[in-house]
Design a protein around this motif. Structure first.
Motif, PDB file in Angstrom:
ATOM      1  N   PHE A   5       2.893  17.296 -11.155  1.00  0.00           N
ATOM      2  CA  PHE A   5       3.015  18.579 -11.876  1.00  0.00           C
ATOM      3  C   PHE A   5       1.730  18.775 -12.673  1.00  0.00           C
ATOM      4  O   PHE A   5       1.612  18.414 -13.844  1.00  0.00           O
ATOM      5  CB  PHE A   5       4.242  18.561 -12.797  1.00  0.00           C
ATOM      6  N   CYS A  45      12.376  26.929 -11.226  1.00  0.00           N
ATOM      7  CA  CYS A  45      12.350  26.296 -12.528  1.00  0.00           C
ATOM      8  C   CYS A  45      12.696  27.205 -13.701  1.00  0.00           C
ATOM      9  O   CYS A  45      13.847  27.536 -13.886  1.00  0.00           O
ATOM     10  CB  CYS A  45      10.996  25.606 -12.734  1.00  0.00           C
ATOM     11  N   ASN A  46      11.714  27.648 -14.458  1.00  0.00           N
ATOM     12  CA  ASN A  46      12.000  28.455 -15.654  1.00  0.00           C
ATOM     13  C   ASN A  46      12.778  29.713 -15.317  1.00  0.00           C
ATOM     14  O   ASN A  46      13.560  30.203 -16.150  1.00  0.00           O
ATOM     15  CB  ASN A  46      10.674  28.826 -16.349  1.00  0.00           C
ATOM     16  N   ARG A  64      15.359  30.013 -13.759  1.00  0.00           N
ATOM     17  CA  ARG A  64      16.810  29.767 -13.845  1.00  0.00           C
ATOM     18  C   ARG A  64      17.349  29.999 -15.252  1.00  0.00           C
ATOM     19  O   ARG A  64      18.563  30.137 -15.432  1.00  0.00           O
ATOM     20  CB  ARG A  64      17.135  28.350 -13.367  1.00  0.00           C
ATOM     21  N   ASN A  79      10.604  21.193 -12.465  1.00  0.00           N
ATOM     22  CA  ASN A  79       9.939  20.085 -13.156  1.00  0.00           C
ATOM     23  C   ASN A  79      10.181  20.345 -14.639  1.00  0.00           C
ATOM     24  O   ASN A  79       9.516  21.218 -15.215  1.00  0.00           O
ATOM     25  CB  ASN A  79       8.430  20.075 -12.913  1.00  0.00           C
ATOM     26  N   GLN A 119      18.163  18.998 -23.107  1.00  0.00           N
ATOM     27  CA  GLN A 119      17.544  19.469 -21.858  1.00  0.00           C
ATOM     28  C   GLN A 119      18.502  19.391 -20.669  1.00  0.00           C
ATOM     29  O   GLN A 119      18.580  20.315 -19.865  1.00  0.00           O
ATOM     30  CB  GLN A 119      16.268  18.671 -21.546  1.00  0.00           C
TER      31      GLN A 119
HETATM   32  N1  ING Z   1       9.451  23.755 -16.610  1.00  0.00           N
HETATM   33  C1  ING Z   1      10.301  23.903 -17.709  1.00  0.00           C
HETATM   34  C2  ING Z   1      11.585  24.688 -17.407  1.00  0.00           C
HETATM   35  O1  ING Z   1      11.710  25.876 -17.646  1.00  0.00           O
HETATM   36  C3  ING Z   1      10.561  24.247 -20.067  1.00  0.00           C
HETATM   37  C4  ING Z   1       9.614  24.438 -18.910  1.00  0.00           C
HETATM   38  C5  ING Z   1      10.991  22.976 -20.398  1.00  0.00           C
HETATM   39  C6  ING Z   1      11.041  25.330 -20.732  1.00  0.00           C
HETATM   40  C7  ING Z   1      11.913  22.793 -21.447  1.00  0.00           C
HETATM   41  C8  ING Z   1      11.956  25.179 -21.792  1.00  0.00           C
HETATM   42  C9  ING Z   1      12.394  23.918 -22.136  1.00  0.00           C
HETATM   43  O2  ING Z   1      12.501  24.014 -16.965  1.00  0.00           O
HETATM   44  C10 ING Z   1       9.002  24.673 -15.701  1.00  0.00           C
HETATM   45  N2  ING Z   1       8.184  24.180 -14.751  1.00  0.00           N
HETATM   46  O3  ING Z   1       9.303  25.859 -15.756  1.00  0.00           O
END
Ligand code: ING
Length: 312
Positions: free
Chosen positions: A53, A169-170, A172, A194, A209
């Motif tokens: 990443f 990823c984001n 979602r 990621n 998370q």
């Molecule tokens: N990664 C993370 C996601 O949206 C993030 C960025 C991490 C946002 C933790 C908020 C909290 O899952 C990517 N690649 O978008």
């Protein structure tokens, strides 16, 4: 006759910064063979599945940045995956960095059918993180620096016997993502991610998370009556701990299969696409129950409006 789509979620453990595409592809081929042995029709791989990443590092040299991108899809590096899929007669979804012939950079994913043809493409719309180097962070998250926002919207493709959409990823985390596909009658949303455990702007949320990961995907599934498959790049990658939690979620919002490790791991589930009707025809029958006249703010504004007496 129910429309059963047997789906495999192929979680990947860390990809080292110096790990070759050939190595990542070999790992994905091994998972694809496993998926075939277990009767899968579709295999879903993570976001940016060919390399580490790379947005976690600040780079200025365009050549160093472009080294993480694919100029064609397929290409020599990923051909073994395309050929194996065609040989085994199964489809797959692959996340990668796209560098277009006219020089645009996207965080992209393709949907490939059982004949090895690309039947869908998606470019990540919601880019988290920041654009400039922020040395206060233990690691960077420079997606706004390395990618442009996706310009293809959230399309839904007729493929593999169903209506399939993609996000990355984001995406979602934003209900709009799933709703736009829901309004196209999507039956399956596939996505890779990621996601670091540590979120530097709000470390007090680090322990949440995994909860937030499933919360948003389960909500997206239930509120649109669609299957959702979320696939992690997981584990400690170049010193950065990424969550796992790869899962397959039914239109009811129930998690029906989940990975148990932070490495390369496959889960498989027989997904009855007709089960979407239980939700789409009833509790979330959009034609019957939605009131778009009351939702105008959603498409007319970007940031929240906090003035007195704002409209609904
Ligand atoms: N990664 C993370 C996601 O949206 C993030 C960025 C991490 C946002 C933790 C908020 C909290 O899952 C990517 N690649 O978008």
């Amino acid at each position: 006759m129910p429309r059963i789509l047997t789906i495999a979620a192929a979680q990947l453990g860390p990809i080292a910064r110096d790990e070759s595409r050939a190595s990542a592809v070999a790992r994905m081929c091994a998972l694809m063979r496993q998926a075939s042995d277990r009767g899968a029709h579709l295999v879903v791989f993570p976001e940016l599945a060919l390399t580490t990443f790379f947005p976690r590092w600040y780079m200025e040299d365009p050549a160093a940045i472009d080294a993480y991108f694919e100029r064609q899809m397929p290409n020599a590096d990923v051909l073994p995956l395309f050929e194996l899929a065609r040989g085994l007669g199964l489809g797959f979804c692959l996340g990668y960095g796209e560098l277009t012939p006219d020089g645009h950079h996207f965080n992209a994913a393709v949907l490939v059918d059982a004949a090895g043809a690309i039947v869908g493409k998606y470019r990540k719309v919601h880019l988290p993180g920041h654009r400039e180097n922020e040395p206060w962070r233990p690691f960077q998250h420079l997606e706004k620096r390395y990618f442009e926002p996706g310009n293809l919207g959230f399309p839904v493709f007729e493929a593999l016997g169903g209506r399939i959409g993609m996000c990355i990823c984001n995406d979602r985390r934003w209900p709009e993502t799933f709703r736009v596909m829901g309004l196209q009658g999507v039956e399956l949303v596939v996505l890779g991610y990621n996601t670091p455990v540590h979120y530097p702007p709000a470390p007090e949320h680090d322990h949440l998370q995994d909860f937030h990961n499933h919360l948003v995907m389960q909500a997206g599934a239930y509120q649109n009556g669609t299957w959702v498959v979320g696939v992690a790049k997981a584990g400690r990658e170049e010193g950065c701990d990424l969550i796992g939690g790869t899962c397959i979620i039914a239109p009811t919002g129930e998690i029906v299969a989940q990975c148990a490790t932070l490495g390369d791991e496959l889960i498989v589930h027989d997904c009855d696409l007709d089960r979407c009707r239980e939700i789409q025809d009833n509790i979330f029958n959009f034609a019957l129950h939605r009131e778009p006249e009351s939702y105008r703010l959603i498409t007319e504004t970007k940031g929240a409006q906090r003035g007195p007496g704002t409209t609904s």
